[in-house]
Motif scaffolding. Structure first.
Motif, PDB file in Angstrom:
ATOM      1  N   GLU A  62      11.638  -2.709   5.227  1.00 40.74           N
ATOM      2  CA  GLU A  62      11.230  -2.051   3.989  1.00 40.74           C
ATOM      3  C   GLU A  62       9.778  -1.602   4.055  1.00 40.74           C
ATOM      4  O   GLU A  62       9.213  -1.163   3.068  1.00 40.74           O
ATOM      5  CB  GLU A  62      11.436  -3.018   2.815  1.00 40.74           C
ATOM      6  N   ASN A  63       9.170  -1.730   5.237  1.00 40.72           N
ATOM      7  CA  ASN A  63       7.790  -1.292   5.424  1.00 40.72           C
ATOM      8  C   ASN A  63       7.770   0.234   5.509  1.00 40.72           C
ATOM      9  O   ASN A  63       8.355   0.806   6.431  1.00 40.72           O
ATOM     10  CB  ASN A  63       7.225  -1.900   6.708  1.00 40.72           C
ATOM     11  N   PRO A  64       7.116   0.933   4.575  1.00 37.44           N
ATOM     12  CA  PRO A  64       7.201   2.402   4.546  1.00 37.44           C
ATOM     13  C   PRO A  64       6.567   3.089   5.739  1.00 37.44           C
ATOM     14  O   PRO A  64       6.900   4.221   6.050  1.00 37.44           O
ATOM     15  CB  PRO A  64       6.479   2.769   3.243  1.00 37.44           C
ATOM     16  N   SER A  65       5.632   2.408   6.424  1.00 42.77           N
ATOM     17  CA  SER A  65       4.965   3.052   7.557  1.00 42.77           C
ATOM     18  C   SER A  65       5.482   2.573   8.899  1.00 42.77           C
ATOM     19  O   SER A  65       5.004   3.020   9.937  1.00 42.77           O
ATOM     20  CB  SER A  65       3.453   2.809   7.487  1.00 42.77           C
ATOM     21  N   ALA A  66       6.462   1.653   8.888  1.00 43.36           N
ATOM     22  CA  ALA A  66       7.000   1.143  10.145  1.00 43.36           C
ATOM     23  C   ALA A  66       7.832   2.215  10.839  1.00 43.36           C
ATOM     24  O   ALA A  66       8.556   2.979  10.198  1.00 43.36           O
ATOM     25  CB  ALA A  66       7.846  -0.105   9.903  1.00 43.36           C
ATOM     26  N   ARG A 123      -5.925  -2.545   6.609  1.00 39.19           N
ATOM     27  CA  ARG A 123      -5.179  -2.195   7.808  1.00 39.19           C
ATOM     28  C   ARG A 123      -4.444  -0.882   7.558  1.00 39.19           C
ATOM     29  O   ARG A 123      -4.108  -0.553   6.422  1.00 39.19           O
ATOM     30  CB  ARG A 123      -4.196  -3.301   8.169  1.00 39.19           C
ATOM     31  N   PRO A 124      -4.150  -0.108   8.628  1.00 37.15           N
ATOM     32  CA  PRO A 124      -3.478   1.186   8.435  1.00 37.15           C
ATOM     33  C   PRO A 124      -2.178   1.078   7.649  1.00 37.15           C
ATOM     34  O   PRO A 124      -1.893   1.905   6.782  1.00 37.15           O
ATOM     35  CB  PRO A 124      -3.231   1.664   9.869  1.00 37.15           C
ATOM     36  N   GLY A 125      -1.380   0.048   7.937  1.00 40.10           N
ATOM     37  CA  GLY A 125      -0.121  -0.111   7.222  1.00 40.10           C
ATOM     38  C   GLY A 125      -0.309  -0.349   5.742  1.00 40.10           C
ATOM     39  O   GLY A 125       0.515   0.083   4.920  1.00 40.10           O
ATOM     40  N   GLU A 126      -1.401  -1.031   5.379  1.00 40.39           N
ATOM     41  CA  GLU A 126      -1.677  -1.268   3.962  1.00 40.39           C
ATOM     42  C   GLU A 126      -2.073   0.026   3.265  1.00 40.39           C
ATOM     43  O   GLU A 126      -1.674   0.267   2.119  1.00 40.39           O
ATOM     44  CB  GLU A 126      -2.781  -2.317   3.825  1.00 40.39           C
ATOM     45  N   ARG A 134      -0.019  -3.897  -1.030  1.00 40.89           N
ATOM     46  CA  ARG A 134       0.783  -4.890  -0.337  1.00 40.89           C
ATOM     47  C   ARG A 134       0.240  -5.091   1.073  1.00 40.89           C
ATOM     48  O   ARG A 134      -0.195  -4.145   1.722  1.00 40.89           O
ATOM     49  CB  ARG A 134       2.258  -4.462  -0.259  1.00 40.89           C
ATOM     50  N   ALA A 135       0.267  -6.338   1.526  1.00 36.84           N
ATOM     51  CA  ALA A 135      -0.078  -6.668   2.901  1.00 36.84           C
ATOM     52  C   ALA A 135       1.216  -6.774   3.689  1.00 36.84           C
ATOM     53  O   ALA A 135       2.204  -7.338   3.207  1.00 36.84           O
ATOM     54  CB  ALA A 135      -0.844  -7.984   2.959  1.00 36.84           C
ATOM     55  N   PHE A 136       1.245  -6.231   4.897  1.00 35.98           N
ATOM     56  CA  PHE A 136       2.461  -6.228   5.698  1.00 35.98           C
ATOM     57  C   PHE A 136       2.337  -7.111   6.945  1.00 35.98           C
ATOM     58  O   PHE A 136       3.230  -7.882   7.248  1.00 35.98           O
ATOM     59  CB  PHE A 136       2.813  -4.798   6.116  1.00 35.98           C
ATOM     60  N   SER A 139       6.558   6.532   4.363  1.00 36.41           N
ATOM     61  CA  SER A 139       5.237   7.152   4.440  1.00 36.41           C
ATOM     62  C   SER A 139       5.112   7.904   5.755  1.00 36.41           C
ATOM     63  O   SER A 139       5.993   7.843   6.622  1.00 36.41           O
ATOM     64  CB  SER A 139       4.154   6.081   4.351  1.00 36.41           C
ATOM     65  N   LEU A 140       4.010   8.613   5.900  1.00 36.47           N
ATOM     66  CA  LEU A 140       3.679   9.185   7.201  1.00 36.47           C
ATOM     67  C   LEU A 140       3.610   8.053   8.224  1.00 36.47           C
ATOM     68  O   LEU A 140       3.186   6.946   7.919  1.00 36.47           O
ATOM     69  CB  LEU A 140       2.341   9.906   7.140  1.00 36.47           C
TER      70      LEU A 140
END
Length: 711
Positions: free
Chosen positions: A51-55, A365-368, A396-398, A460-461
């Motif tokens: 569910e991580n939008p940038s993964a 962090r970039p993912g955040e 959110r922290a991933f 996300s991108l």
């Protein structure tokens, strides 16, 4: 009814069938549930696990696995996805292995198994039952012979340990042997460290150089603060014109409008609105349709009638959008008009600039950053005293998100404490909120894809996309710097390679540790961020940024102490109230500089007041910090000095011969400036120059050398 082994032992899973879902329902992310594959499929998308939008979306493709090993490895892979390691297994090993890993790690693990299978097949081995401890040992030697890095090799060995562990939990164990490193320890199976420090992730990432980061931040903030209104208005107009063109049917009025627009240009032999298509310059058909309402057929007829294809290639002209330009560069408009053909590119650069501002000036962090959503930073309510409160970013922290069993949470976890947002960050968020629909991700992939390639999936991108866009933004900014004759604002290549997305966080820690006010001093040098000197940085104490700052501070201290040691050994002198203490600390420089610095050792070393000396290049002095003697803190005692508030006469001050030389040089610069300024200002500059020379003279009179200190 007879109880099955799975009934008696919840860690043993039943045998799947060809139609069994790859990802079980209780682990499936609803938004990606439609991608769930079946056990017998040749490809297993793992998006339903994340569910991580940038993964990055990852898939296990079974054609990469040798056919002979497919049935066995398929069952073990399914068992790993659906099950988890026993708590006793994890406890006995005292490792950082998790019961269940993320989608990305799952993919990496299975592909590590595939590489083992390829090697086994090459050795004439056709079943996992024949892969015993000795075979594993031979494979580890093969990896070492391939010059596999220590870090990569460790990942592979852990993946193979999972292969053995999950085979035992499957419904039909293949009987693979226990890896020898699980019994004897992993160190003897890894290549030597060659004197390198243990890998530290982002701690080992090189910070961006000041020469690169300074102008990059200038152009990023310029895009957000000065050009955003023009770019967004231009994009809106371009989209309107594209919609007009898409619906154009062609009437006498639109033909007249087209002729009225083209006739003066043709008669005057003026440049014609042009675009590039398939590498060739041609008449800007879509622009003319949107501008005049003419149909494509009407434009094509006019093009043939007046032979405009060749004319446009010979004298290509702009396609200005009818939108006023308000943005300025050093008091001059940055464009006469935004071009129809560049509007999409400018939108991409605007989003990229906002990413740079957010990444650097928060320490996220970039993912955040990529996981932030519209509305994450609401305007604060007035406080009791009527003053406006600080803007806070809810996100959110991933990377560090774990559930109660220690498993990675792909959806991340809401931060207990929000980030504090300074003004440039708030501006970047507000611009992004104008680019995406309410409730969406600020870097929503569909909203930021100006080419119209809509996937429909909420994401996300991706990191790779952002990395590429940053490099494109640098190229664009350097073209603009040349166009506007601003050689000092060209972004030079970084000595350590591409800018990427991971280095901003480390760079923030570097600047906080090694420059008074962190990047603020650098930014003020270029005329930006004047208002944030006292506003503070985004929560140093959250998400590990405090650890990065501590590590970078200790590295800076190590460099300072080592330089002082070398200078004293070469016969140099130092002065100041803390000079003798500093000489004693410098004597320990070789041991201190050689210390492997981790978050734990950084905290310990910073707590040792006798060992740490801080460099303050702005004040041209060193600070051998003692809490009880510090004059820089008016609001209580702190563990580190406030180098932006150095006070003359403080008992922690140390100056070197190099500082004295620099003081006199700075005094000369001030005197030259005074000669070209009005008298009141000139008098202040000369007074400052005299004060600096007095500091240098005091150093010369009171300096002590290493032999003198030992008397």
């Amino acid at each position: 009814m007879t109880a099955t082994a799975a009934d008696l032992d919840p860690y043993l899973l039943p045998m799947p069938g060809p139609a069994t879902p790859v990802v079980p329902e209780h682990l499936t992310v609803a938004v990606h549930a439609y991608l769930n594959a079946r056990y017998g499929d040749r490809a297993w998308p793992l998006a339903p696990l994340s569910e991580n939008p940038s993964a990055k979306a990852v898939t296990i493709h079974w054609h990469h696995c040798p056919d002979v090993f497919d049935p066995q490895m398929r069952l073990i892979a399914w068992t790993m996805i659906n099950g988890q390691l026993r708590p006793t297994f994890l406890k006995e090993r005292s490792t950082r292995m998790r019961p269940r890993v993320s989608a990305g790690r799952t993919s990496d693990t299975v592909y590590a198994w595939f590489h083992l299978a390829d090697w086994l097949a090459a050795q004439g081995i056709g079943t996992l039952a024949d892969c015993d401890s000795a075979v594993f040992g031979a494979y580890s030697q093969h990896l070492r012979d391939q010059h596999t890095s220590r870090t990569r090799m460790l990942d592979i060995l852990v993946a193979l340990t999972r292969l053995w562990a999950f085979d035992q939990l499957s419904a039909d164990p293949a009987g693979i042997g226990r890896p020898p490193w699980d019994e004897r320890g992993v160190d003897e199976y890894l290549p030597p460290e060659d004197g390198e420090e243990a890998p530290g992730g982002e701690n080992d990432t090189e910070p961006l150089s000041e020469a690169t980061l300074g102008p990059l931040l200038i152009w990023s903030m310029r895009m957000v603060d000065d050009f955003a209104d023009d770019i967004l208005a231009a994009w809106t107009e371009r989209q309107r014109m594209a919609a007009v063109a898409a619906e154009a049917t062609g009437t006498d009025a639109t033909r007249t409008a087209l002729d009225d627009y083209l006739r003066p240009l043709i008669e005057a032999g003026a440049p014609l609105p042009a675009t590039t298509k398939n590498g060739k310059v041609t008449l800007a058909r879509l622009y003319l349709m949107g501008l005049t309402g003419a149909s494509g057929q009407q434009v094509d007829k006019a093009k043939r009638r007046h032979q405009l294809s060749g004319a446009a290639a010979e004298r290509p002209g702009p396609c200005p959008l009818p939108v006023p330009v308000t943005g300025l560069i050093h008091g001059r408009p940055w464009r006469e008009a935004v071009d129809f053909n560049e509007a999409a590119e400018l939108m991409r650069h605007l989003a990229t600039a906002a990413f740079v501002v957010l990444s650097y000036l928060t320490g996220m962090r970039p993912g955040e950053v990529l996981g932030l959503r519209w509305g994450c930073c609401p305007d604060p309510e007035p406080q009791e005293d009527g003053q406006a409160g600080r803007h806070l970013i809810r996100g959110r922290a991933f990377k560090t998100a774990r559930d109660e069993d220690g498993n990675h949470r792909s959806a991340g976890a809401e931060r207990d404490v929000p980030w504090v947002a300074i003004t440039p960050v708030v501006n970047a968020i507000r611009v992004l909120e104008r680019m995406v629909p309410p409730g969406h991700l600020l870097f929503d992939r569909n909203a930021h894809d100006t080419r119209g390639n809509r996937s429909g999936r909420p994401a996300s991108l991706q990191h790779a996309t952002v990395r590429a866009r940053i490099e494109a933004f640098v190229t664009w900014a350097n073209t603009e710097a040349t166009r506007h004759d601003l050689p000092g604002e060209v972004i030079p290549p970084d000595p350590h390679g591409s800018i990427g997305t991971e280095r901003f966080r480390r760079s923030l820690a570097w600047h906080i540790a090694r420059r008074p006010n962190g990047l603020v001093a650098l930014a003020i040098q270029y005329g930006h961020m004047r208002t944030i000197v006292s506003a503070g940085y985004a929560s140093r104490g959250r998400g590990g940024i405090d650890e990065l700052v501590n590590i970078e501070t200790v590295r800076a201290v190590a460099d300072t102490v080592a330089d002082l040691h070398d200078g004293l050994e070469a016969g140099g002198g130092i002065s100041g109230p803390a000079a003798r203490r500093a000489i004693k600390a410098a004597a320990q420089a070789p041991r201190f500089a050689g210390t492997v610095i981790t978050a734990t050792t950084a905290r310990r070393l910073l707590a040792n007041e006798d060992a740490v000396i801080f460099d303050n290049p702005q004040a041209l002095l060193l600070c051998h910090y003692k809490r009880d003697q510090a004059l820089c803190h008016r609001d209580g005692i702190k563990d580190t000095p406030s180098l932006d508030h150095c006070v003359p006469g403080c008992g922690n001050i140390v100056r070197t011969d190099q500082h004295a030389t620099a003081l006199r040089h700075r005094a000369e610069v001030l005197d030259r400036q005074a000669d070209h300024t009005p008298k009141p200002v000139g008098d202040r500059l000369r007074a400052n120059a005299a004060r600096l020379r007095e500091f240098a003279d005091t150093h010369d009179r009171t300096r002590i050398t290493l032999p003198e200190a030992s008397r």
